[in-house]
Design an enzyme around this catalytic site. Structure first.
Site, PDB file in Angstrom:
ATOM      1  N   TYR A 140      -2.372 -10.554  15.622  1.00  0.00           N
ATOM      2  CA  TYR A 140      -1.572 -10.124  16.618  1.00  0.00           C
ATOM      3  C   TYR A 140      -1.086 -11.306  17.794  1.00  0.00           C
ATOM      4  O   TYR A 140      -0.395 -10.906  18.644  1.00  0.00           O
ATOM      5  CB  TYR A 140      -1.969  -8.822  16.978  1.00  0.00           C
ATOM      6  N   CYS A 162       0.818  -1.061   0.274  1.00  0.00           N
ATOM      7  CA  CYS A 162       0.068  -0.045   0.191  1.00  0.00           C
ATOM      8  C   CYS A 162       0.886   1.243   0.059  1.00  0.00           C
ATOM      9  O   CYS A 162       2.019   1.084   0.236  1.00  0.00           O
ATOM     10  CB  CYS A 162      -0.979   0.109   1.170  1.00  0.00           C
ATOM     11  N   LYS A 184     -12.441  -5.687   2.132  1.00  0.00           N
ATOM     12  CA  LYS A 184     -11.713  -4.819   3.270  1.00  0.00           C
ATOM     13  C   LYS A 184     -12.787  -3.796   3.462  1.00  0.00           C
ATOM     14  O   LYS A 184     -12.769  -2.658   2.613  1.00  0.00           O
ATOM     15  CB  LYS A 184     -10.337  -4.421   2.762  1.00  0.00           C
ATOM     16  N   LYS A 197     -11.366  -8.474   5.723  1.00  0.00           N
ATOM     17  CA  LYS A 197     -10.958  -7.688   6.931  1.00  0.00           C
ATOM     18  C   LYS A 197     -11.869  -6.613   7.208  1.00  0.00           C
ATOM     19  O   LYS A 197     -12.318  -5.892   6.386  1.00  0.00           O
ATOM     20  CB  LYS A 197      -9.689  -7.259   6.385  1.00  0.00           C
ATOM     21  N   CYS A 252      -4.237   5.866   0.463  1.00  0.00           N
ATOM     22  CA  CYS A 252      -3.915   4.650  -0.287  1.00  0.00           C
ATOM     23  C   CYS A 252      -3.676   4.631  -1.697  1.00  0.00           C
ATOM     24  O   CYS A 252      -3.797   3.604  -2.492  1.00  0.00           O
ATOM     25  CB  CYS A 252      -4.800   3.333  -0.021  1.00  0.00           C
ATOM     26  N   CYS A 278      -0.151   4.055   1.876  1.00  0.00           N
ATOM     27  CA  CYS A 278      -0.522   5.343   2.900  1.00  0.00           C
ATOM     28  C   CYS A 278       0.592   5.437   3.763  1.00  0.00           C
ATOM     29  O   CYS A 278       0.343   6.498   4.497  1.00  0.00           O
ATOM     30  CB  CYS A 278      -2.006   4.567   3.456  1.00  0.00           C
ATOM     31  N   ARG A 309      -3.048   2.361  12.619  1.00  0.00           N
ATOM     32  CA  ARG A 309      -2.569   3.785  12.012  1.00  0.00           C
ATOM     33  C   ARG A 309      -1.445   4.400  12.973  1.00  0.00           C
ATOM     34  O   ARG A 309      -0.821   5.005  12.248  1.00  0.00           O
ATOM     35  CB  ARG A 309      -3.875   4.462  11.731  1.00  0.00           C
TER      36      ARG A 309
HETATM   37  C1  PBG Z   1      -2.944  -0.262   4.939  1.00  0.00           C
HETATM   38  C2  PBG Z   1      -3.324  -1.255   5.807  1.00  0.00           C
HETATM   39  C3  PBG Z   1      -4.064  -1.072   6.973  1.00  0.00           C
HETATM   40  C4  PBG Z   1      -4.515  -2.333   7.753  1.00  0.00           C
HETATM   41  C5  PBG Z   1      -3.609  -3.254   6.862  1.00  0.00           C
HETATM   42  N1  PBG Z   1      -3.160  -2.656   5.758  1.00  0.00           N
HETATM   43  C6  PBG Z   1      -4.613   0.134   7.593  1.00  0.00           C
HETATM   44  C7  PBG Z   1      -5.874   0.844   6.552  1.00  0.00           C
HETATM   45  O1  PBG Z   1      -6.285   0.519   5.808  1.00  0.00           O
HETATM   46  O2  PBG Z   1      -6.256   2.097   7.287  1.00  0.00           O
HETATM   47  C8  PBG Z   1      -5.105  -2.542   8.978  1.00  0.00           C
HETATM   48  C9  PBG Z   1      -4.614  -3.499   9.969  1.00  0.00           C
HETATM   49  C10 PBG Z   1      -4.984  -3.543  11.000  1.00  0.00           C
HETATM   50  O3  PBG Z   1      -5.833  -2.732  11.762  1.00  0.00           O
HETATM   51  O4  PBG Z   1      -4.273  -4.245  11.990  1.00  0.00           O
HETATM   52  N2  PBG Z   1      -3.711  -0.032   3.985  1.00  0.00           N
HETATM   53 ZN    ZN Z   2      -3.125   1.870   2.507  1.00  0.00          ZN
END
Ligand code: PBG
Ligand code: ZN
Length: 340
Positions: free
Chosen positions: A329, A133, A210, A263, A143, A135, A220
């Site tokens: 985790y 990604c 997602k 997710k 992203c 971001c 984040r």
């Molecule tokens: C990046 C990404 C995120 C997560 C995985 N890849 C954050 C988002 O989309 O803001 C979240 C994983 C987590 O909260 O454990 N795009």
């Molecule tokens: Zn992202």
């Protein structure tokens, strides 16, 4: 007539007797279609660009951001206990690293590519997944690459993200996992992998379903990837969007995904079950995300329940819904708990 009546009532009684089937602990485990095993688990790692960094992430209990120099000593005991796979997230902390294009994402000297090389060399049996990604690397925290009006430029974003995925695969990642949600990125990545002659040895895992929401907050914090304006609701799926999720799953399978991911996990068990039904012929992964993990810890700390019991209960729920791969985790804990 009386004999017949008796046998019917006995049959009724017999059918009502369930306890015998799950009295013994082993028999209880047989009731599950799938048992949680170590090989189902993928552990998320946050890799910062400060080599000696080892910082606890306050909102993500017990989890750290680590620099390249701290990884091997941390992972050695986990690999010894049976850790099979990790997913890498890069965290650029050095000032001046972020820009509008996320240039640092595929920096060959950056933390992710350095870590892929290091882990391949030091832990040859470990399966390396890399989140793809922008971001974490963009100045605006979105992203992808933006248009002047602040919305995503899909074409530029897909071009860039597929280049980044290629760089990780070429550095030795076993699996690339785009989490950006731009339309068409699975196809673009697959085509580039084919073109480069590495499609046969690179697994493409799509964050297909997602959802947007408030469960990524601790992530984040860990990755420093919160958007500087707006939110992600125009590219991550709306929480009520079950049909949209099904369409995204169908699309990503059609575009060449090898694994479909859902997710978050515990709030989206119906989507996991849909993914299993639609993607009957491919593995389904579920990401038990940072906010879900933090919630379990917070509730356990507040005395609501025992941490370990809930960690198993939620993960078994995810498996029951249809996932056979869980990004969690809790992985280091499970490596201990599954041995007890
Ligand atoms: C990046 C990404 C995120 C997560 C995985 N890849 C954050 C988002 O989309 O803001 C979240 C994983 C987590 O909260 O454990 N795009
Ligand atoms: Zn992202």
């Amino acid at each position: 007539a009386s004999t017949a009546a008796t046998s019917v009532s006995i049959a009724g009684d017999i059918g009502s007797q369930l306890h015998g089937g799950y009295h013994h602990p082993l028999a209880r485990s047989w009731q599950a279609e799938r048992q949680l095993t170590k090989s189902m688990l993928i552990y998320p790692l946050f890799i910062s660009d400060i080599e000696d960094d080892e910082t606890l992430i306050p909102s993500l209990p017990g989890q750290h951001r680590r620099g390249v120099n701290k990884l091997v000593p941390f992972l050695e005991p986990l690999v010894r206990k049976g850790l099979r796979s990790v997913i890498l997230f890069g965290v650029p902390l050095k000032p001046g690293t972020k820009d509008a294009l996320g240039t640092a994402a595929d920096d060959p000297m950056g933390p992710v590519i350095q870590t892929i090389r290091l882990l391949r060399q030091r832990f040859p049996q470990l399966f390396i997944v890399v989140d793809v990604c922008l971001c974490e690397y963009t100045s605006h925290g979105h992203c992808g690459i933006l248009r002047d009006d602040g919305t995503l430029n899909n074409q530029l974003s897909v071009d860039r993200i597929s280049d980044v995925a290629m760089a990780y695969a070429q550095a030795g990642a076993h699996c690339v996992a785009p989490s950006d949600m731009n339309d068409g990125r699975i196809r673009a990545i697959k085509l580039k992998l084919i073109e480069e002659g590495i499609a046969h040895k690179t697994l493409l895992m799509s964050y297909a379903a997602k959802f947007s929401g408030c469960l990524y907050g601790p992530f984040r914090d860990a990755a420093g990837s919160a958007p500087s304006f707006g939110d992600r609701r125009c590219y991550q799926l709306p929480p009520g969007g079950r049909g949209l999720a099904r369409r995204a799953i169908v699309r990503d399978i059609g575009e060449g995904a090898d694994i479909i991911m859902v997710k978050p996990a515990s709030q989206y068990l119906d989507i996991i079950s849909d993914a299993k039904e639609i993607g009957r012929d491919l593995p389904v992964a579920a990401y038990h995300v940072s906010g879900e993990f933090a919630m379990v810890h917070a509730a356990a700390k507040a005395g609501v329940f025992d941490l370990r019991t809930m960690a198993f209960e939620v993960t078994e729920g995810i498996l029951r819904a249809g996932a056979t791969i869980v990004i969690s985790y809790f992985t280091p804990d499970f490596l201990d708990w599954l041995d007890e």
